[in-house]
Scaffold this motif. Structure first.
Motif, short mmCIF file in Angstrom:
data_model
loop_
_atom_site.label_atom_id
_atom_site.label_comp_id
_atom_site.label_asym_id
_atom_site.label_seq_id
_atom_site.Cartn_x
_atom_site.Cartn_y
_atom_site.Cartn_z
N LYS A 22 0.90 -6.00 -6.80
CA LYS A 22 2.52 -5.39 -6.69
C LYS A 22 2.73 -4.24 -7.40
O LYS A 22 2.54 -3.91 -8.58
CB LYS A 22 3.46 -6.66 -7.19
N ARG A 24 5.53 -1.00 -7.53
CA ARG A 24 7.15 -0.81 -7.31
C ARG A 24 7.87 -1.70 -6.45
O ARG A 24 8.29 -1.01 -5.40
CB ARG A 24 6.99 0.78 -6.87
N ARG A 26 6.36 -3.61 -4.24
CA ARG A 26 5.79 -3.87 -2.92
C ARG A 26 4.24 -4.40 -3.17
O ARG A 26 3.75 -3.79 -4.15
CB ARG A 26 5.57 -2.71 -1.98
N TRP A 27 3.98 -5.21 -2.32
CA TRP A 27 2.52 -5.88 -2.41
C TRP A 27 1.56 -4.71 -1.53
O TRP A 27 1.75 -4.29 -0.62
CB TRP A 27 2.29 -7.14 -1.61
N VAL A 28 0.47 -4.23 -2.40
CA VAL A 28 -0.35 -3.29 -1.75
C VAL A 28 -1.73 -3.97 -1.84
O VAL A 28 -2.15 -4.52 -3.04
CB VAL A 28 -0.39 -2.14 -2.93
#
Length: 160
Positions: A22, A24, A26-28
């Motif tokens: 995760k 910022r 968001r899941w990356v």
């Protein structure tokens, strides 16, 4: 029925299966683009080993404890032949290498779910050629009650 150990080898540089992170909010995905090639190589070798046996699948049914021994070998640089046979203490992490392998073994129906794996050593070593050696066997004779004196000094009071 006694299940004989299933063994096979895969040649190539072991690739990790990292978890999404995760960043910022968001899941990356942090997936290595070469991971799918590595998983495909494991799958081919596993399916070939299973086909040579002719056993019904899954090899280990639901609830059967499984032992999976993994030996990941990384090619030692030509400039450092003294590393051959020594422990590989660099990235990738053993848990990420293991996860990729267990997921493929489940896909090949060696076992129903990778939660069945209850034991087995994982090694990372330097060698002359990169690859993976796998041995899968029943975790037989290992079901015993937990020992209360496993912890140094006994069990802490809050666990009683």
């Amino acid at each position: 029925m006694t299940i004989e150990p299933l063994t096979f080898s895969v040649f190539g540089t072991p690739r990790p299966q990292q978890r999404p992170r995760k960043v910022r909010g968001r899941w990356v995905s942090t997936t290595n683009p070469k991971l799918q090639l590595w998983r495909d190589a494991i799958e081919r070798a596993c399916k070939l080993a299973l086909a040579n046996r002719g056993d019904p699948l899954p090899l280990f049914g639901r609830g059967q404890a499984v032992s999976v021994s993994l030996r990941f070998t990384f090619a030692a640089p030509a400039s450092a032949p003294e590393r051959i046979g020594t422990d590989h203490t660099q990235k990738p992490d053993a848990d990420n290498l293991t996860k990729a392998c267990w997921d493929v073994l489940e896909l090949c129906r060696v076992f129903v779910n990778d939660s069945q794996v209850s034991r087995g050593p994982v090694e990372k070593v330097w060698g002359t050629r990169a690859g993976l050696s796998v041995e899968i066997a029943p975790a037989v004779g290992r079901n015993r009650p937990p020992e209360r004196d496993m912890l140094v000094g006994g069990v802490p009071g809050w666990l009683d």
